[in-house]
Write an enzyme that holds these catalytic residues in place. Structure first.
Site: not given
Ligand code: GAR
Length: 221
Positions: A108, A110, A137, A146
């Site tokens: 994942n 994060h 991360s 997480d």
């Molecule tokens: C990203 O910032 C990712 O790190 C976060 O969601 C966003 C997705 O962006 N993920 C989380 O918060 C997971 N808990 P994207 O749809 O443009 O890839």
């Protein structure tokens, strides 16, 4: 061996798009064999349709239980025979039974320097905590949210006057190279998710790798 990637995404899909491009450009020795979502109307699903990537998306509220949704989605994932499952902005908690079907094969990304700020609203929370540094991360998915072993991180500075939005944009710009370098390292064999340990260039990883300004992973100093 070319790595078969399954991508899980709920939102706009910029990490998914970055993975697709990196595979097409040969920066990752692999291909996205399917994308899976709890949000049929998401940007990620639109991208999948545009790119002709096999896609599965269902609304969780059309299932009787959480576990029933997970079971259906992970049956669909199983059907594409992935080597690695990448949660790229997948915003739903995955149940332990589903995770147990792919031990050490799910990662994942994060948006924080774990173990700081697990969960949601990480950018706002980093600002409220007065953090001088923030980042992202890549970690192995385990049932605890997480909390799985962290493979690699990228750090970004927090600037005076940052808002959650400006900070999120600075992190996102570095998230993409972090995810790509991590997946490329798994595909190339430098990074191995073994049952007993994560290995970097053959040796057990003691601390998360760091993404350098050269967009490559380096052992922590
Ligand atoms: C990203 O910032 C990712 O790190 C976060 O969601 C966003 C997705 O962006 N993920 C989380 O918060 C997971 N808990 P994207 O749809 O443009 O890839």
């Amino acid at each position: 061996m070319s790595l078969r990637l399954a991508v899980l995404a709920s939102g706009r899909g910029s990490n998914f798009a970055a993975l697709l491009q990196a595979c097409a450009a040969g920066h990752i020795h692999g291909s996205v064999v399917g994308v899976f979502s709890d949000k049929p109307q998401s940007g990620a699903m639109a991208l999948a349709a545009e790119a002709g990537v096999h896609a599965w998306a269902m609304k969780p509220n059309t299932f009787e239980t959480r576990d029933a949704f997970d079971a259906a989605m992970f049956d669909a994932i199983d059907a594409v025979q992935p080597d690695l499952i990448v949660c790229a902005g997948y915003m739903r908690i995955i149940g332990a039974a589903a995770i147990a079907r792919f031990p050490n094969r799910m990662i994942n990304i994060h948006p924080s320097l774990l173990p700081r700020h697990p969960g949601l609203h990480t950018h706002q929370r980093a600002l409220e905590a007065g953090d001088a540094e923030h980042g992202a991360s890549v970690h192995v998915v385990i049932p605890e949210l997480d909390a799985g072993p962290v493979l690699a991180q990228v750090r970004v500075p927090v600037h005076d006057g940052d808002t959650a939005e400006t900070l999120a944009a600075r992190v996102l710009a570095r998230e993409h190279p972090l995810l790509l370098a991590s997946v490329a390292a798994v595909a190339g064999g430098a990074l191995r998710l073994d049952a007993d340990a994560i290995r970097w260039q053959g040796a057990p990883l003691r601390e998360p790798l760091r993404l350098g300004d050269d967009d490559r992973l380096h052992a922590a100093p």
